[in-house]
Design an enzyme around this catalytic site. Sequence first.
Site, PDB file in Angstrom:
ATOM      1  N   GLY A   1      34.612  61.163  63.878  1.00 46.84           N
ATOM      2  CA  GLY A   1      35.456  60.660  62.783  1.00 46.84           C
ATOM      3  C   GLY A   1      35.173  59.227  62.383  1.00 46.84           C
ATOM      4  N   PHE A   2      33.885  58.890  62.216  1.00 47.78           N
ATOM      5  CA  PHE A   2      33.477  57.608  61.614  1.00 47.78           C
ATOM      6  C   PHE A   2      33.856  56.361  62.394  1.00 47.78           C
ATOM      7  CE2 PHE A   2      33.427  58.809  56.775  1.00 47.78           C
ATOM      8  CZ  PHE A   2      32.323  59.586  56.989  1.00 47.78           C
TER       9      PHE A   2
ATOM     10  N   TYR B   1      18.242  63.779  64.903  1.00 49.41           N
ATOM     11  CA  TYR B   1      19.273  63.153  65.740  1.00 49.41           C
ATOM     12  C   TYR B   1      19.413  63.963  67.034  1.00 49.41           C
ATOM     13  CZ  TYR B   1      23.680  60.884  67.084  1.00 49.41           C
ATOM     14  OH  TYR B   1      24.659  60.187  67.733  1.00 49.41           O
TER      15      TYR B   1
ATOM     16  N   ASN C   1      24.569  67.643  56.833  1.00 49.95           N
ATOM     17  CA  ASN C   1      25.439  67.102  57.869  1.00 49.95           C
ATOM     18  C   ASN C   1      25.773  68.225  58.862  1.00 49.95           C
ATOM     19  OD1 ASN C   1      27.316  65.353  59.198  1.00 49.95           O
ATOM     20  ND2 ASN C   1      27.700  64.344  57.243  1.00 49.95           N
TER      21      ASN C   1
ATOM     22  N   GLY D   1      18.708  70.164  63.086  1.00 50.76           N
ATOM     23  CA  GLY D   1      18.133  71.077  64.066  1.00 50.76           C
ATOM     24  C   GLY D   1      16.658  70.917  64.359  1.00 50.76           C
TER      25      GLY D   1
ATOM     26  N   ASN E   1      30.601  67.477  67.758  1.00 48.51           N
ATOM     27  CA  ASN E   1      31.303  66.189  67.717  1.00 48.51           C
ATOM     28  C   ASN E   1      32.405  66.186  66.689  1.00 48.51           C
ATOM     29  OD1 ASN E   1      30.996  63.820  65.532  1.00 48.51           O
ATOM     30  ND2 ASN E   1      29.241  65.206  65.312  1.00 48.51           N
TER      31      ASN E   1
ATOM     32  N   LYS F   1      24.694  62.671  50.792  1.00 52.18           N
ATOM     33  CA  LYS F   1      24.505  63.540  51.961  1.00 52.18           C
ATOM     34  C   LYS F   1      25.360  64.792  51.802  1.00 52.18           C
ATOM     35  CE  LYS F   1      24.033  63.716  56.844  1.00 52.18           C
ATOM     36  NZ  LYS F   1      23.897  62.924  58.044  1.00 52.18           N
TER      37      LYS F   1
ATOM     38  N   ASN G   1      28.078  59.220  52.054  1.00 51.35           N
ATOM     39  CA  ASN G   1      28.490  60.313  52.943  1.00 51.35           C
ATOM     40  C   ASN G   1      29.867  60.826  52.540  1.00 51.35           C
ATOM     41  OD1 ASN G   1      29.093  62.062  54.984  1.00 51.35           O
ATOM     42  ND2 ASN G   1      29.125  60.530  56.610  1.00 51.35           N
TER      43      ASN G   1
ATOM     44  N   ASN H   1      34.680  65.478  59.871  1.00 53.20           N
ATOM     45  CA  ASN H   1      35.763  64.949  60.705  1.00 53.20           C
ATOM     46  C   ASN H   1      36.745  64.029  60.001  1.00 53.20           C
ATOM     47  OD1 ASN H   1      34.763  66.254  63.073  1.00 53.20           O
ATOM     48  ND2 ASN H   1      33.085  64.782  63.046  1.00 53.20           N
ATOM     49  N   THR H   2      36.638  63.922  58.691  1.00 54.36           N
ATOM     50  CA  THR H   2      37.601  63.125  57.935  1.00 54.36           C
ATOM     51  C   THR H   2      38.273  64.050  56.935  1.00 54.36           C
ATOM     52  OG1 THR H   2      36.302  61.121  58.203  1.00 54.36           O
ATOM     53  CG2 THR H   2      37.827  61.155  56.356  1.00 54.36           C
TER      54      THR H   2
ATOM     55  N   ALA I   1      21.840  59.514  60.228  1.00 54.44           N
ATOM     56  CA  ALA I   1      23.048  58.704  60.369  1.00 54.44           C
ATOM     57  C   ALA I   1      23.838  59.143  61.593  1.00 54.44           C
ATOM     58  CB  ALA I   1      23.910  58.843  59.127  1.00 54.44           C
ATOM     59  N   GLY I   2      24.531  58.179  62.193  1.00 50.62           N
ATOM     60  CA  GLY I   2      25.355  58.469  63.356  1.00 50.62           C
ATOM     61  C   GLY I   2      24.705  58.023  64.644  1.00 50.62           C
TER      62      GLY I   2
ATOM     63  N   GLY J   1      22.136  70.107  65.726  1.00 49.62           N
ATOM     64  CA  GLY J   1      21.111  70.571  66.654  1.00 49.62           C
ATOM     65  C   GLY J   1      20.576  71.943  66.270  1.00 49.62           C
TER      66      GLY J   1
ATOM     67  N   LYS K   1      25.190  53.713  64.344  1.00 51.92           N
ATOM     68  CA  LYS K   1      26.293  53.545  63.388  1.00 51.92           C
ATOM     69  C   LYS K   1      26.514  52.086  63.026  1.00 51.92           C
ATOM     70  CE  LYS K   1      29.068  57.566  64.799  1.00 51.92           C
ATOM     71  NZ  LYS K   1      29.431  58.242  63.552  1.00 51.92           N
TER      72      LYS K   1
ATOM     73  N   SER L   1      31.036  64.376  56.039  1.00 53.49           N
ATOM     74  CA  SER L   1      31.414  64.423  57.451  1.00 53.49           C
ATOM     75  C   SER L   1      32.506  65.465  57.636  1.00 53.49           C
ATOM     76  CB  SER L   1      31.931  63.059  57.905  1.00 53.49           C
ATOM     77  OG  SER L   1      32.626  63.208  59.125  1.00 53.49           O
TER      78      SER L   1
HETATM   79  C1  LIG Z   1      27.374  62.360  67.476  1.00 49.03           C
HETATM   80  C2  LIG Z   1      27.005  62.477  66.024  1.00 49.03           C
HETATM   81  C3  LIG Z   1      27.479  61.521  65.112  1.00 49.03           C
HETATM   82  C4  LIG Z   1      27.162  61.629  63.763  1.00 49.03           C
HETATM   83  N1  LIG Z   1      27.619  60.672  62.887  1.00 49.03           N
HETATM   84  C5  LIG Z   1      27.288  60.738  61.570  1.00 49.03           C
HETATM   85  C6  LIG Z   1      27.691  59.737  60.670  1.00 49.03           C
HETATM   86  O1  LIG Z   1      28.335  58.739  61.029  1.00 49.03           O
HETATM   87  N2  LIG Z   1      27.361  59.882  59.357  1.00 49.03           N
HETATM   88  C7  LIG Z   1      26.638  60.940  58.890  1.00 49.03           C
HETATM   89  O2  LIG Z   1      26.361  61.020  57.691  1.00 49.03           O
HETATM   90  N3  LIG Z   1      26.197  61.903  59.746  1.00 49.03           N
HETATM   91  C8  LIG Z   1      26.503  61.810  61.062  1.00 49.03           C
HETATM   92  N4  LIG Z   1      26.052  62.779  61.922  1.00 49.03           N
HETATM   93  C9  LIG Z   1      25.263  63.910  61.393  1.00 49.03           C
HETATM   94  C10 LIG Z   1      23.760  63.652  61.522  1.00 49.03           C
HETATM   95  O3  LIG Z   1      23.373  62.570  60.722  1.00 49.03           O
HETATM   96  C11 LIG Z   1      22.975  64.899  61.090  1.00 49.03           C
HETATM   97  O4  LIG Z   1      23.261  65.185  59.748  1.00 49.03           O
HETATM   98  C12 LIG Z   1      23.292  66.116  61.931  1.00 49.03           C
HETATM   99  O5  LIG Z   1      23.455  65.751  63.281  1.00 49.03           O
HETATM  100  C13 LIG Z   1      22.197  67.188  61.819  1.00 49.03           C
HETATM  101  O6  LIG Z   1      20.977  66.727  62.330  1.00 49.03           O
HETATM  102  P1  LIG Z   1      20.474  67.085  63.832  1.00 49.03           P
HETATM  103  O7  LIG Z   1      20.653  68.562  63.995  1.00 49.03           O
HETATM  104  O8  LIG Z   1      19.067  66.615  63.912  1.00 49.03           O
HETATM  105  O9  LIG Z   1      21.381  66.331  64.765  1.00 49.03           O
HETATM  106  C14 LIG Z   1      26.353  62.698  63.292  1.00 49.03           C
HETATM  107  C15 LIG Z   1      25.872  63.636  64.214  1.00 49.03           C
HETATM  108  C16 LIG Z   1      26.183  63.537  65.557  1.00 49.03           C
HETATM  109  C17 LIG Z   1      25.626  64.555  66.519  1.00 49.03           C
END
Ligand SMILES: Cc1cc2nc3c(=O)[nH]c(=O)nc-3n(C[C@H](O)[C@H](O)[C@H](O)COP(=O)(O)O)c2cc1C
Length: 323
Positions: A64-65, A291, A223, A270, A61, A187, A139, A144-145, A11-12, A241, A15, A142
């Site tokens: 914040g949705f 992601y 997350n 990651g 990041n 999540k 979710n 950021n909320t 997710a993200g 990451g 979006k 997050s």
């Molecule tokens: C820029 C950004 C925006 C994200 N937005 C959301 C989101 O809207 N909803 C959500 O559940 N997770 C969101 N995530 C979290 C990712 O879905 C994921 O859980 C997290 O990045 C860990 O995976 P990764 O290390 O492969 O990036 C976001 C991550 C990033 C980097």
Amino acid sequence: LTFRNRVGIAAGFDKNATALAGTERLGLGFVEVGTILAEPWGGNAVARRVRRLPARLGIWNRLGFPSDGLAQIQPRLEAFSAQQRRGGGTGMVMALNIGPHPGNLMSAANPQSAWEIAVRELTHLVRALHGVADLFVVNLSSPNTRGLRAFLQHEQLASGLFWPLRQELQALDVRASRKAATRLLLKLPPEDADKRPWTQESLSSLVEPLLDQGGCDGFVAVNSSTRLAAEAGEDAGGISGAPLLPIALETIVRLKAITGDRCLLIGCGGITGPNDAVEFVEAGADLVEIYSGLIYRGPMLVRQCALALKGSREQFHPSLGLG
Ligand SMILES: Cc1cc2nc3c(=O)[nH]c(=O)nc-3n(C[C@H](O)[C@H](O)[C@H](O)COP(=O)(O)O)c2cc1C
């Protein structure tokens, strides 16, 4: 519910369901669109919201949705779903990540009315989007909320949110003559509400009531991490990451020990190379999501991970299929 491979996008990334045709062509097994909100929202009104941490292969990041909102996203999902059906339906499994609207939560008079807003909006989203979803991910993690992760501790999380959503989905599945039940997942954050690492006890007290009451079919873990952000000197936001990988793997190991074969586990956090994806499946994940790794390694990462996981077919959750 049959996946053509075990690799999805977290997710993200998409979006607002604006990148589906492209992600489909990457050969993904599934995509998690969202977080989708009931109404449009601009996200955190701050200048600096996302930043690369290239030396660590991480992303910080505090978006914040931001969301175009249900009214705009729903027709995009319906158009894509119709297109997939015309093509024989062999494409990606559609997971929809839904969350409560941060603006509406902030305007709530007290925590109880914020909770009621969250329940109302999530129910509305599930009803509106059932026709285009194979599974939903709620979710509440997050970073950021404000107050969102506190909902995970709410005494009515299972009985007042997940169980009613599950009943709603069952009724919708019957009405739509669905062959496969629409799954409902939660999540999870990589740490508890006080930014402490999960222990077997703290994770179990969150997860068990959800499974006992049959409200939840599984978990996406994890997350982005507020603890890693705080350690990096950031007073807000979350880090994803490579720095997240060990924490995410540990969470999956703990979850597998708690849940066994009782639910579906999606490992996320990651993955920057195929070996990381294999580690998640060996730790107990049925599926994986990426992601941040895509930002640093590029789109071939999807294929590399899918090929690396091809041999691990027998470890797949019994209620799912691999195409
Ligand atoms: C820029 C950004 C925006 C994200 N937005 C959301 C989101 O809207 N909803 C959500 O559940 N997770 C969101 N995530 C979290 C990712 O879905 C994921 O859980 C997290 O990045 C860990 O995976 P990764 O290390 O492969 O990036 C976001 C991550 C990033 C980097």
